[in-house]
Design a protein around this motif. Structure first.
Motif, PDB file in Angstrom:
ATOM      1  N   THR A  67       6.011   5.217   9.236  1.00 36.37           N
ATOM      2  CA  THR A  67       6.620   4.120   8.467  1.00 36.37           C
ATOM      3  C   THR A  67       6.074   2.752   8.866  1.00 36.37           C
ATOM      4  O   THR A  67       6.440   1.751   8.251  1.00 36.37           O
ATOM      5  CB  THR A  67       8.145   4.146   8.627  1.00 36.37           C
ATOM      6  N   ALA A  68       5.219   2.692   9.872  1.00 36.05           N
ATOM      7  CA  ALA A  68       4.576   1.424  10.212  1.00 36.05           C
ATOM      8  C   ALA A  68       3.345   1.164   9.349  1.00 36.05           C
ATOM      9  O   ALA A  68       2.894   0.020   9.218  1.00 36.05           O
ATOM     10  CB  ALA A  68       4.177   1.405  11.685  1.00 36.05           C
ATOM     11  N   TYR A 122      16.475   4.445   0.360  1.00 35.06           N
ATOM     12  CA  TYR A 122      15.383   3.564  -0.058  1.00 35.06           C
ATOM     13  C   TYR A 122      15.927   2.206  -0.494  1.00 35.06           C
ATOM     14  O   TYR A 122      17.127   2.029  -0.700  1.00 35.06           O
ATOM     15  CB  TYR A 122      14.595   4.198  -1.204  1.00 35.06           C
ATOM     16  N   GLN A 123      15.016   1.245  -0.639  1.00 33.43           N
ATOM     17  CA  GLN A 123      15.421  -0.110  -1.002  1.00 33.43           C
ATOM     18  C   GLN A 123      15.804  -0.204  -2.474  1.00 33.43           C
ATOM     19  O   GLN A 123      15.216   0.460  -3.336  1.00 33.43           O
ATOM     20  CB  GLN A 123      14.277  -1.095  -0.738  1.00 33.43           C
ATOM     21  N   LEU A 124      16.773  -1.040  -2.756  1.00 33.37           N
ATOM     22  CA  LEU A 124      17.078  -1.440  -4.119  1.00 33.37           C
ATOM     23  C   LEU A 124      16.207  -2.655  -4.420  1.00 33.37           C
ATOM     24  O   LEU A 124      16.383  -3.708  -3.800  1.00 33.37           O
ATOM     25  CB  LEU A 124      18.555  -1.784  -4.261  1.00 33.37           C
ATOM     26  N   ALA A 125      15.252  -2.488  -5.338  1.00 31.19           N
ATOM     27  CA  ALA A 125      14.200  -3.498  -5.534  1.00 31.19           C
ATOM     28  C   ALA A 125      13.515  -3.703  -4.182  1.00 31.19           C
ATOM     29  O   ALA A 125      13.081  -2.733  -3.571  1.00 31.19           O
ATOM     30  CB  ALA A 125      14.772  -4.769  -6.117  1.00 31.19           C
ATOM     31  N   TRP A 163      13.318   2.118   7.119  1.00 35.82           N
ATOM     32  CA  TRP A 163      11.956   1.612   6.898  1.00 35.82           C
ATOM     33  C   TRP A 163      11.399   2.334   5.678  1.00 35.82           C
ATOM     34  O   TRP A 163      10.655   3.299   5.779  1.00 35.82           O
ATOM     35  CB  TRP A 163      11.094   1.841   8.143  1.00 35.82           C
ATOM     36  N   THR A 164      11.792   1.853   4.498  1.00 35.63           N
ATOM     37  CA  THR A 164      11.490   2.546   3.246  1.00 35.63           C
ATOM     38  C   THR A 164      11.061   1.555   2.163  1.00 35.63           C
ATOM     39  O   THR A 164      11.375   0.366   2.231  1.00 35.63           O
ATOM     40  CB  THR A 164      12.720   3.318   2.736  1.00 35.63           C
ATOM     41  N   GLY A 212       0.831  -1.191   0.000  1.00 39.55           N
ATOM     42  CA  GLY A 212       0.000   0.000   0.000  1.00 39.55           C
ATOM     43  C   GLY A 212       0.865   1.240   0.000  1.00 39.55           C
ATOM     44  O   GLY A 212       2.097   1.152  -0.027  1.00 39.55           O
ATOM     45  N   PRO A 213       0.264   2.424   0.035  1.00 38.47           N
ATOM     46  CA  PRO A 213       1.043   3.672  -0.026  1.00 38.47           C
ATOM     47  C   PRO A 213       2.029   3.780   1.128  1.00 38.47           C
ATOM     48  O   PRO A 213       1.753   3.353   2.253  1.00 38.47           O
ATOM     49  CB  PRO A 213      -0.027   4.764   0.038  1.00 38.47           C
ATOM     50  N   TYR A 214       3.173   4.386   0.826  1.00 43.88           N
ATOM     51  CA  TYR A 214       4.198   4.605   1.847  1.00 43.88           C
ATOM     52  C   TYR A 214       4.010   5.969   2.475  1.00 43.88           C
ATOM     53  O   TYR A 214       3.835   6.976   1.780  1.00 43.88           O
ATOM     54  CB  TYR A 214       5.586   4.513   1.213  1.00 43.88           C
TER      55      TYR A 214
END
Length: 876
Positions: free
Chosen positions: A172-173, A228-231, A212-213, A165-167
């Motif tokens: 961030t929870a 942010y996460q890579l993939a 937490w991204t 769902g939306p970030y």
């Protein structure tokens, strides 16, 4: 201590019992001069299987029939092949991370066989062996005078959490989910503190071991690239002191326990600069531990995956920032990614050598120590060079790699010319039809020769680079000089598939020794003129490594045959023009050499008084910069070079077709694309416009969406475009009906003579010679030029018929289809259910076509209105 025979035997027996062979070396050795090294890079799981008992760990992760699963390669297998690796000329072994990994990800539907999804940074993965196996490999390398390079990761662990769902950056929870269910064998990393992956647990949330991204959606947005996460890989909070300490401890461990001599650092561009200052240079950092172990020149080279725009240095400038400064040092080396992209675009895809010449100049000027930058042609994350380039072009690229500043890297299988990026080299592994360790293979032998050349002539590893010639109007001549300690070598190559004229190359000597040449490059002795200049007809893809001879001084220029222009047109040329000249050798034929090409224009015969004229065709669509020179092969006479511009505004042939929006659902309407979040409307083709004149064909593709999430070198991602051409004017060329890899035949019951595959990291043209349902045919090394306007959804492609061996584009028929491809260059598979990375269709063997168009060029005179449009033929 006694050292008699019995004692020596006892020592050897103890060593054998400990797993150490008599010819093994120490665990710790001093650092080498890295400029002298040649690196061989192995993807451990796909290299050699020395112990089949560790292949399957019972997590459903082992299946050599699938590219997504473990195949069985391990540390013992590498050790067993060290003779093979060293025989190639390699002096250092780089292996993918050997640490314990996430064996299977439900989220990605993929296995961590590659080593980059850690669960424990301080343990050997059970698939690869044990710490003792790793130590034995290190000792075996050191006993041979070779060195061990370990690939490491500090940016992330595995696929453990994300957002459904939306970030919400302020909460961030919200929508946070764990990817691995309660029945997973690996629900989280094992090593503290990296096991704290649950944002919904207050204690773990407060520990802040991770960012937490969600995944990166736009790396240009501040904060995304570093945080942010890579993939969907869990992104470590590398600013957290606990994370930094745990990582430093883990990678000091491998120095102590495995005697590692250098680190290659994965995904370095996604980690903030301050981290590198601490991780490497703090009193408790990696380099301090290396010095403590006697490794005074420990190499730590980072992966900063960046390309540069043609004739710009933006990629180099970003990469250079990760080297830090004298007061705030970071990495001590980086991988030469901008050069990698240019090597592929020029040598495999046929872009002008001037682009590569510029990139080489940036390579040696933008970095303080270019001789310490690893240079490469292939790796485990990219398509193979041979996906676009021919074997001759591949050898040419390796010749360049071994004769420029940098540390050459050989990716496993290059020496066997393997076609697939992650194909196993051992029988039974993925994509392997048998073992691929043939020392008699021509490529293996040629690379060994080049490694010997580099070892024997230190100027290639230490010298100063100087660009001498680089053609700008298409594939052709590239020449450069290397100089060190009073020694000079000149490297000359023809990047085109057909002969080119090397014109007045300034060797500075009347004699030159050939140190190395590609097969068939020379058919007669070199004959520089009295001014020390070399003019030579260089065969397609030829390479010469020359050493001008000392003592052969240049003499004053003697009287040369006369070959000159008489009158030349002025201004921009817009139609065919007559050009005139004069020679004092009227009986000798004259070749007009257009843009270095020896075979494009017909030979000219002078009149008895030496005068001549010929018609210069000006028909190529668009604006062109051109150069023309006159050449008499028999006498070696050359005219001065004439540079001019042509401009043809009106097309001779054209067509314009449209396609409905939202019809990208395949032949039966049941197809859906990959479900990963970046896969959206990139494969929906909306229109195709074509204009042709002379040798030039211009295509303009209108796409529903163009995205650049993965920073693709070609300017668009999440789509693979396949174009096939039926050219009525070339019936003599090889042709085929089946479309390679697509799973269908050419429409209208026609054959194709030219194919073109295009995606974010590849641009390859080929003809139908040897083509089949799976084989693409003969690579042509003359890929078209690209322009991308992502905001407008436009991809512009410009083809040159002469470079492709075609007579022109009259009446051409074009089939365009879309799909998607992995970064390694493999068309994505089809499943019966939705999947993050593959397509869904009603049949597993359905054609790999999700949208398509058919276009037929029409003569302009037959068109009622220049802006008339027609609707694309439905061929699904």
């Amino acid at each position: 201590m006694a050292t008699g025979p019995n004692c020596i035997a006892a020592v050897l027996m103890l060593a054998v019992c400990a797993g150490v062979q008599a010819n093994d070396g120490p665990l710790q050795v001093q650092s080498p001069d890295w400029r002298d090294q040649v690196i061989y890079f192995v993807l451990t799981d796909r290299f050699a299987d020395g112990d089949p008992t560790n292949n399957d760990q019972g997590a459903g992760e082992f299946n050599p029939a699938k590219s997504s699963h473990y195949s069985g390669g391990d540390l013992k297998g590498i050790r067993q092949k060290l003779d093979y690796i060293q025989g190639l000329g390699a002096t250092a072994l780089w292996l993918t991370p050997p640490v314990a990994n996430q064996w299977w990800s439900d989220k990605a539907q993929y296995a961590g066989y590659h080593g980059y999804w850690a669960t424990d940074f301080q343990s050997v993965d059970a698939h690869y062996g044990t710490l003792a196996d790793y130590q034995q490999l290190s000792r075996a390398l050191h006993g041979r005078g070779m060195y061990l390079i370990q690939d490491i990761v500090v940016n992330h662990t595995g696929n453990f959490f994300g957002y459904d769902g939306p970030y919400d950056a302020k909460d961030t929870a919200r929508n946070f989910v764990l990817y691995e269910g309660q029945h997973s064998r690996q629900p989280a990393p094992l090593q503290p503190p990296f096991h704290q992956i649950n944002r919904l647990d207050p204690a773990q949330a407060n520990a802040n071991i991770y960012h937490w991204t969600p995944p990166i959606s736009d790396p240009t947005v501040p904060g995304q690239e570093f945080n942010y996460q890579l993939a969907t890989l869990a992104d470590l909070n590398t600013a957290n002191p606990r994370v930094r300490q745990a990582l430093k401890q883990s990678y000091r461990y491998w120095l102590e326990q495995a005697g590692v001599d250098a680190y290659r650092i994965d995904t370095a561009k996604y980690v903030e600069h301050e981290f590198w200052q601490d991780f490497l240079h703090a009193p408790d950092g990696v380099l301090a531990k290396a010095r403590e172990l006697g490794k005074q020149h420990f190499l730590a080279f980072g992966e900063v995956f960046e390309a540069s725009k043609p004739f710009q240095a933006d990629g180099e400038q970003k990469i250079r920032r990760f080297l830090g400064s004298a007061t705030q040092p970071e990495l001590n080396s980086v991988i030469a990614f901008p050069l990698y992209f240019e090597l592929n675009q020029v040598l495999a895809e046929g872009q002008p050598p001037a682009q590569l010449g510029y990139r080489l100049q940036q390579h040696v000027s933008q970095f303080p120590q270019p001789h310490l930058l690893p240079t490469f042609l292939n790796n485990h994350d990219t398509k193979r060079f041979l996906a676009a380039g021919s074997p001759a072009a591949f050898l040419q690229a390796y010749a360049l790699l071994f004769t420029i500043p940098g540390i050459p890297v050989i990716y496993q299988g290059d020496e066997q010319q393997l076609p697939e990026t992650r194909q196993a080299m051992f029988a039974g592994g993925w994509g392997a039809t048998g073992d691929a360790f043939n020392r008699q293979h021509s490529m293996y032998q040629q690379i060994r020769q080049l490694a010997d050349l580099r070892k024997q002539h230190k100027l290639f590893s230490r010298g100063e680079f100087k660009l001498m010639q680089a053609d700008a109007q298409g594939a052709g001549i590239l020449a450069y000089q290397m100089r060190a300690a009073g020694q000079t070598s000149v490297v000359v190559m023809n990047t085109a598939d057909s002969p080119r004229l090397l014109s007045t190359l300034a060797l500075g000597s009347q004699q030159a020794k050939v140190l190395w040449q590609s097969p068939g490059a020379l058919s007669a002795p070199l004959q520089p003129n009295s001014a020390g200049e070399l003019t030579l007809e260089l065969p397609g893809r030829a390479v010469l490594v020359l050493q001008p001879q000392a003592g052969s001084s240049v003499s004053p220029v003697s009287t040369a045959p006369v070959l000159q222009w008489h009158s030349l047109p002025q201004g921009t040329l817009q139609q065919d023009v007559w050009v005139q000249g004069h020679t004092d050798q009227p009986e000798v034929p004259i070749l007009p050499v257009l843009n270095g090409q020896l075979q494009q224009l017909a030979a000219v015969k002078a009149a008895a008084d030496g005068s001549f004229r010929f018609l210069l065709p000006v028909r190529d669509l668009g604006r062109q910069q051109q150069r023309l020179q006159l050449y008499q092969p028999k006498t070696g006479a050359l005219s001065r070079e004439w540079q001019f511009q042509t401009e043809v505004a009106n097309a001779s042939w054209q067509a314009d077709v449209t396609d409905p929006a939202g019809d990208d659902h395949g032949f039966d309407g049941s197809y859906t694309g990959p479900t990963q979040q970046h896969s959206q409307q990139q494969r929906d083709i909306r229109a195709l416009r074509a204009r042709a004149g002379g040798n030039v064909l211009e295509l303009e593709l209108q796409m529903q969406q163009i995205s650049q999430y993965w920073a693709p070198a070609n300017g668009f991602d999440n789509v693979h475009l396949a174009l096939f051409f039926h050219v009525p004017g070339a019936p003599q060329l090889p042709s085929a009906q089946q479309l390679p890899g697509i799973g269908r035949a050419m429409p209208q019951q026609l054959n194709w003579q030219l194919g073109h595959f295009l995606f974010g990291w590849g641009n390859s043209v080929f003809n139908a010679e040897g083509a089949s349902r799976s084989a693409t045919g003969k690579k042509l090394g003359a890929a078209p030029q690209l322009q991308v306007d992502a905001a407008k959804g436009l991809i512009k492609i410009r083809y040159d018929a002469a470079a492709l061996g075609l007579p022109g584009w009259d009446g051409a028929k074009i089939y365009l289809s879309s799909w998607d491809k992995t970064g390694e260059g493999v068309l994505r598979e089809i499943g019966l259910t939705p999947s993050p990375w593959n397509f869904k269709a009603s049949k597993l063997d359905a054609p790999k076509v999700i949208d398509d168009l058919w276009l037929e060029l029409q003569p302009v005179a037959a068109t009622d209105r220049p802006d008339e449009q027609t609707t694309g033929l439905t061929i699904k």
